[in-house]
Design a protein around this motif. Structure first.
Motif: not given
Length: 341
Positions: A204-207, A264-271, A273-275
């Motif tokens: 996930i991080m690599a992407s 689920p992919y808004n990393t400004y909101v979630i802490r 990694l995305p799913p």
């Protein structure tokens, strides 16, 4: 005496006939200057192909080629598309069909593409059979025989060779095997102390690193920023995840409301990694993710030329933002992670 003469004449005639057949097998086929394309499909036998070529005016004596093939054991012709060059003889044609010297093509899955983009590229290739077209994602995973919940990120981006008659499934299975093998090797050789629970989180991080990187030399720096932000419980706040979460609603511009929009992919909101991954990461992005740099940078901002300015402190970062985004009136480059809220 008369019987001996008759037998001799018969043997001479047979020999002459055999000699003529051998000569014909070596004689060039009547092909145009551009040659000939032949496609052998499943179920095609030497007899069927030989007589088909006769009907097309290519092979005048198919029974001779068939007999020669049976006598020499050369009847196992291979399925595929063949390019027959001018000057090819019946015998060399048979040898080509038995060897399986088929025409091959290539298709490229590009680093940073999404799964949907990769699938569209495969389906745009007319020589590939589109087995996955019009299937749901769940059904596609079943056909691909993949034991994952989501296909995104699981295919290694590279150039793949194929022959006519192969399908999108054949290519994607190759790409999936290569990605699994690479990820397994790189995960086993990862640097210590990384904030990933498993290899999938690293994928996930690599992407994300793949989508954020404009200059290859910066991959490890970008990975380092994201790793340290995870370790400090800071939000990643990276635009490519927002864009992926918006899907078809993204029109080319990220607006303020998008930064607050809960997906689920808004990393400004979630802490964290995305799913799932958001793209196909390449070898270098995976390596960088598992071997990030060891600097202290927590921020980066796009300069507008594909490179980034990295900063250790929020004060330094704000100065870089004013320099590259405000003063120079560049387009809104929010790819730089913002401070923790």
């Amino acid at each position: 005496m008369r019987l001996s003469v008759a037998l001799l004449l018969l043997l001479l005639a047979a020999g002459a006939g055999l000699g003529w057949c051998l000569h014909w097998l070596k004689k060039p086929l009547p092909l145009a200057e551009a040659g000939l394309s032949i496609e052998l499909k499943p179920g095609d036998s030497l007899v069927r192909v030989a007589h088909r070529l006769r009907s097309e005016g290519v092979l005048h004596h198919p029974q001779i080629l068939v007999a020669y093939g049976r006598l020499t054991g050369a009847t196992g012709i291979k399925v595929g598309e063949y390019k027959v060059a001018p000057g090819t003889s019946p015998r060399s044609l048979l040898e080509q069909l038995v060897r399986g010297d088929v025409v091959s093509y290539q298709v490229t899955l590009v680093e940073g593409w999404t799964y949907a983009q990769a699938l569209a590229a495969l389906h745009a290739e007319s020589r590939l059979t589109a087995q996955l077209a019009d299937l749901s994602v769940e059904r596609q995973l079943e056909v691909l025989d993949m034991d994952v919940d989501h296909p995104e990120g699981w295919f290694f981006p590279d150039t793949y060779r194929f022959t006519r008659g192969m399908s999108d499934v054949d290519i994607l299975r190759q790409a999936h095997r290569r990605m699994r093998d690479l990820l397994e090797r790189e995960w086993a050789a990862r640097a210590p102390g990384l904030p990933y629970a498993n290899a999938y989180e690293a994928l996930i991080m690599a992407s994300i690193v793949e989508r954020e990187t404009g200059q290859p030399a910066e991959r490890r720096q970008i990975a380092g920023v994201f790793v340290r932000r995870l370790q400090n419980n800071m939000r990643l706040q990276t635009d490519p995840t927002i864009i992926y979460g918006l899907g078809s609603d993204f029109d080319g511009n990220i607006r303020r409301r998008h930064l607050r929009q809960a997906t689920p992919y808004n990393t400004y909101v979630i802490r964290g990694l995305p799913p799932t991954p958001i793209a196909l990461p390449g070898r270098e992005a995976i390596y960088a993710t598992l071997h990030p740099d060891d600097s202290e940078a927590l921020y980066f901002v796009a300069k507008g030329d594909g490179s980034h300015q990295f900063s250790n402190t929020l004060e330094e970062h704000n100065k870089a933002v004013r320099r590259y985004q405000i003063v120079r009136r560049k387009k809104d480059y929010r790819s730089a992670p913002q401070p923790k809220n």
